[in-house]
Design a protein around this motif. Structure first.
Motif, PDB file in Angstrom:
ATOM      1  N   ILE A 195     -78.572  39.878  32.722  1.00  0.00           N
ATOM      2  CA  ILE A 195     -78.846  39.496  34.233  1.00  0.00           C
ATOM      3  C   ILE A 195     -79.290  38.682  34.932  1.00  0.00           C
ATOM      4  O   ILE A 195     -80.270  39.831  35.681  1.00  0.00           O
ATOM      5  N   GLN A 196     -79.408  37.576  35.289  1.00  0.00           N
ATOM      6  CA  GLN A 196     -80.813  37.072  36.190  1.00  0.00           C
ATOM      7  C   GLN A 196     -79.766  37.233  37.533  1.00  0.00           C
ATOM      8  O   GLN A 196     -80.713  37.095  38.268  1.00  0.00           O
ATOM      9  N   VAL A 197     -79.357  36.861  37.247  1.00  0.00           N
ATOM     10  CA  VAL A 197     -78.181  36.023  38.677  1.00  0.00           C
ATOM     11  C   VAL A 197     -77.126  37.296  39.415  1.00  0.00           C
ATOM     12  O   VAL A 197     -76.575  37.546  38.989  1.00  0.00           O
ATOM     13  N   TYR A 198     -77.436  37.770  40.727  1.00  0.00           N
ATOM     14  CA  TYR A 198     -75.403  38.437  40.978  1.00  0.00           C
ATOM     15  C   TYR A 198     -75.293  38.742  42.341  1.00  0.00           C
ATOM     16  O   TYR A 198     -76.651  39.042  43.520  1.00  0.00           O
ATOM     17  N   VAL A 199     -74.546  38.452  42.669  1.00  0.00           N
ATOM     18  CA  VAL A 199     -73.922  38.123  43.698  1.00  0.00           C
ATOM     19  C   VAL A 199     -73.847  39.588  44.904  1.00  0.00           C
ATOM     20  O   VAL A 199     -72.241  40.066  44.052  1.00  0.00           O
ATOM     21  N   ALA A 200     -74.502  40.552  45.173  1.00  0.00           N
ATOM     22  CA  ALA A 200     -73.872  41.644  45.169  1.00  0.00           C
ATOM     23  C   ALA A 200     -73.596  42.174  46.861  1.00  0.00           C
ATOM     24  O   ALA A 200     -74.103  41.499  47.727  1.00  0.00           O
ATOM     25  N   ASP A 201     -72.732  43.165  47.002  1.00  0.00           N
ATOM     26  CA  ASP A 201     -72.686  43.730  47.972  1.00  0.00           C
ATOM     27  C   ASP A 201     -73.394  44.513  48.674  1.00  0.00           C
ATOM     28  O   ASP A 201     -74.430  45.428  47.714  1.00  0.00           O
ATOM     29  N   THR A 202     -73.592  44.899  50.102  1.00  0.00           N
ATOM     30  CA  THR A 202     -74.837  45.633  50.946  1.00  0.00           C
ATOM     31  C   THR A 202     -74.285  46.896  50.306  1.00  0.00           C
ATOM     32  O   THR A 202     -75.526  48.085  50.461  1.00  0.00           O
ATOM     33  N   GLY A 203     -73.198  47.667  50.074  1.00  0.00           N
ATOM     34  CA  GLY A 203     -72.501  48.738  50.658  1.00  0.00           C
ATOM     35  C   GLY A 203     -73.690  49.346  49.033  1.00  0.00           C
ATOM     36  O   GLY A 203     -73.515  50.426  48.998  1.00  0.00           O
ATOM     37  N   SER A 204     -73.092  49.090  47.623  1.00  0.00           N
ATOM     38  CA  SER A 204     -73.939  49.063  46.647  1.00  0.00           C
ATOM     39  C   SER A 204     -75.164  48.692  46.378  1.00  0.00           C
ATOM     40  O   SER A 204     -76.387  49.615  45.256  1.00  0.00           O
ATOM     41  N   GLY A 205     -75.291  47.564  46.904  1.00  0.00           N
ATOM     42  CA  GLY A 205     -76.936  46.961  46.649  1.00  0.00           C
ATOM     43  C   GLY A 205     -77.794  46.970  47.611  1.00  0.00           C
ATOM     44  O   GLY A 205     -78.939  47.163  47.143  1.00  0.00           O
ATOM     45  N   LEU A 280     -71.665  54.137  58.909  1.00  0.00           N
ATOM     46  CA  LEU A 280     -71.228  52.555  57.842  1.00  0.00           C
ATOM     47  C   LEU A 280     -71.946  51.698  58.010  1.00  0.00           C
ATOM     48  O   LEU A 280     -72.694  50.657  57.145  1.00  0.00           O
ATOM     49  N   ALA A 281     -73.206  51.541  59.267  1.00  0.00           N
ATOM     50  CA  ALA A 281     -74.491  50.490  59.231  1.00  0.00           C
ATOM     51  C   ALA A 281     -75.547  51.028  58.199  1.00  0.00           C
ATOM     52  O   ALA A 281     -76.318  49.756  57.417  1.00  0.00           O
ATOM     53  N   GLN A 282     -75.787  52.231  57.659  1.00  0.00           N
ATOM     54  CA  GLN A 282     -76.338  52.756  56.620  1.00  0.00           C
ATOM     55  C   GLN A 282     -75.936  52.088  55.536  1.00  0.00           C
ATOM     56  O   GLN A 282     -76.543  51.035  54.537  1.00  0.00           O
ATOM     57  N   LEU A 283     -75.097  51.735  55.260  1.00  0.00           N
ATOM     58  CA  LEU A 283     -73.771  50.954  53.698  1.00  0.00           C
ATOM     59  C   LEU A 283     -74.035  49.967  54.290  1.00  0.00           C
ATOM     60  O   LEU A 283     -73.613  48.591  53.242  1.00  0.00           O
ATOM     61  N   GLY A 284     -74.023  49.475  54.676  1.00  0.00           N
ATOM     62  CA  GLY A 284     -74.923  47.481  55.179  1.00  0.00           C
ATOM     63  C   GLY A 284     -73.303  46.416  56.107  1.00  0.00           C
ATOM     64  O   GLY A 284     -73.235  45.861  56.062  1.00  0.00           O
ATOM     65  N   PHE A 285     -72.611  47.842  56.407  1.00  0.00           N
ATOM     66  CA  PHE A 285     -71.201  47.560  56.238  1.00  0.00           C
ATOM     67  C   PHE A 285     -71.117  46.781  58.082  1.00  0.00           C
ATOM     68  O   PHE A 285     -71.673  47.477  59.239  1.00  0.00           O
ATOM     69  N   VAL A 286     -70.507  45.886  58.454  1.00  0.00           N
ATOM     70  CA  VAL A 286     -70.686  45.276  59.977  1.00  0.00           C
ATOM     71  C   VAL A 286     -69.307  45.724  60.712  1.00  0.00           C
ATOM     72  O   VAL A 286     -67.682  44.961  59.858  1.00  0.00           O
ATOM     73  N   ILE A 287     -68.949  46.228  62.140  1.00  0.00           N
ATOM     74  CA  ILE A 287     -67.620  46.481  62.248  1.00  0.00           C
ATOM     75  C   ILE A 287     -67.495  45.194  62.827  1.00  0.00           C
ATOM     76  O   ILE A 287     -68.084  45.100  63.600  1.00  0.00           O
ATOM     77  N   TRP A 288     -65.212  44.672  62.645  1.00  0.00           N
ATOM     78  CA  TRP A 288     -64.969  43.640  63.029  1.00  0.00           C
ATOM     79  C   TRP A 288     -63.380  44.093  63.143  1.00  0.00           C
ATOM     80  O   TRP A 288     -62.964  43.271  62.402  1.00  0.00           O
ATOM     81  N   PRO A 289     -63.209  45.480  63.502  1.00  0.00           N
ATOM     82  CA  PRO A 289     -61.605  44.878  63.468  1.00  0.00           C
ATOM     83  C   PRO A 289     -61.184  44.060  64.138  1.00  0.00           C
ATOM     84  O   PRO A 289     -61.594  43.554  65.016  1.00  0.00           O
TER      85      PRO A 289
END
Length: 321
Positions: A195-205, A280-289
């Motif tokens: 595939i040439q295009v993919y909208v990836a989550d920062t956690g896995s990408g 969580l920052a290493q996973l690219g996750f933004v904490i927003w409780p």
């Protein structure tokens, strides 16, 4: 007599629920993740579960139930006993998009769940294969218009699907959808140019983006992202574009308030922990409780309406695989 017996039974039930809530938790808690191991949500869940285990004094065990666009895991929790020992860490896929993508959804995202807490936001990034001669969102649009039918895009989740379909709708371009069962599979095929295009989550990408294995060209949210300072929001090219992938914890419907409050408090405490924040920052996750369960419930309702608007607007007809 029958009425008295009924009232007595109800009183006993209420009393037992009260006692159970007061002693909660007294055994292992299962946190169902409706996505595959290695996905962004799975990574967030494992970090949170470790800290929540310490706070609650009982193990919080991750149970991955991927498949059917998060429906399998969501249905499992929706049918579970409302005692706090079966929780769901999920995203907008199960609770914002699925009601609009599936005609025969076997759960109600509002009626069948108890919202406990939003944890935060997992940013998604529009990525392209390195061999594709584009470095910006505008260049992707121009290339797609000049090469109709040549590009394909991966969709392992609703965010990838709705983001790409919305881009295509707003810019009048066409690409071929390739469904996937997990984010890592889609990312592997993007690197391999299946595939040439993919909208990836920062956690896995994020690791692949940082390593230069794929090229990130646009953020789905409408604000800059500290982990990828050189990647602009898609909104810089497509005015008003804003699609956030939120993450939160639910229980089955009718979860007793004392249990809701205990789990919510554990989540709030976990998100304030420096070690958790760093992981969580290493996973690219933004904490927003969320401020409280009621605030989260309103957010879930608002997001379902917003995603519905985008899905209807984009004309997405087919159900995800």
């Amino acid at each position: 007599m029958n009425r008295l017996c009924t009232l007595f039974a109800l009183a006993l039930t209420a009393g037992s629920l009260h006692c159970a809530a007061q002693s909660y938790p007294s055994s292992n808690i299962t946190m169902v993740v409706p996505f595959a191991a290695g996905s962004g949500t799975d990574g967030v869940a494992r970090v949170m579960a470790t800290k929540m285990s310490s706070i609650l004094g009982q193990p919080v065990i991750i149970d991955n139930k991927p498949g059917a666009s998060a429906q399998i895991g969501a249905q499992l929790v929706a049918s579970a006993k409302p005692d706090g020992y079966t929780l769901l860490m999920t995203t907008n896929t199960s609770h914002s998009a699925n009601p609009w993508l599936f005609q025969n959804l076997k759960y109600d995202p509002i009626k069948d769940f108890t919202p406990i807490a939003r944890v935060g936001e997992l940013p998604f990034v529009l990525c392209v294969n390195n061999d594709l001669p584009v470095k910006t969102v505008q260049e992707l649009i121009d290339y797609a218009k000049a090469n109709p039918g040549k590009l394909s895009y991966g969709t392992p989740n609703s965010t990838s699907l709705v983001t790409t379909e919305t881009i295509m709708h707003l810019t009048k371009i066409s690409m071929t959808q390739i469904p996937y069962k997990s984010s890592p599979q889609a990312l592997t095929d993007l690197i391999g140019n299946q595939i040439q295009v993919y909208v990836a989550d920062t956690g896995s990408g994020m690791a692949m983006i940082k390593a230069g294995k794929v090229r990130a060209i646009g953020l789905t949210g409408n604000r800059p992202y500290a982990q990828l300072p050189n990647v602009p929001p898609i909104a810089k090219t497509i005015a008003g574009f804003d699609l956030v992938s939120w993450n939160g914890v639910f229980g089955p419907a009718n979860l007793p308030k004392p249990i809701i409050d205990k789990i919510n408090a554990a989540i709030q405490e976990a998100t304030k922990d420096k070690e958790v924040q760093a992981k969580l920052a290493q996973l690219g996750f933004v904490i927003w409780p969320s401020k409280n369960p009621q605030d989260f419930a309103q957010y879930v309702s608002d997001q379902m309406a917003y995603w519905g608007k985008l899905i209807i607007q984009s004309g997405i007809k087919s159900e995800l695989n």
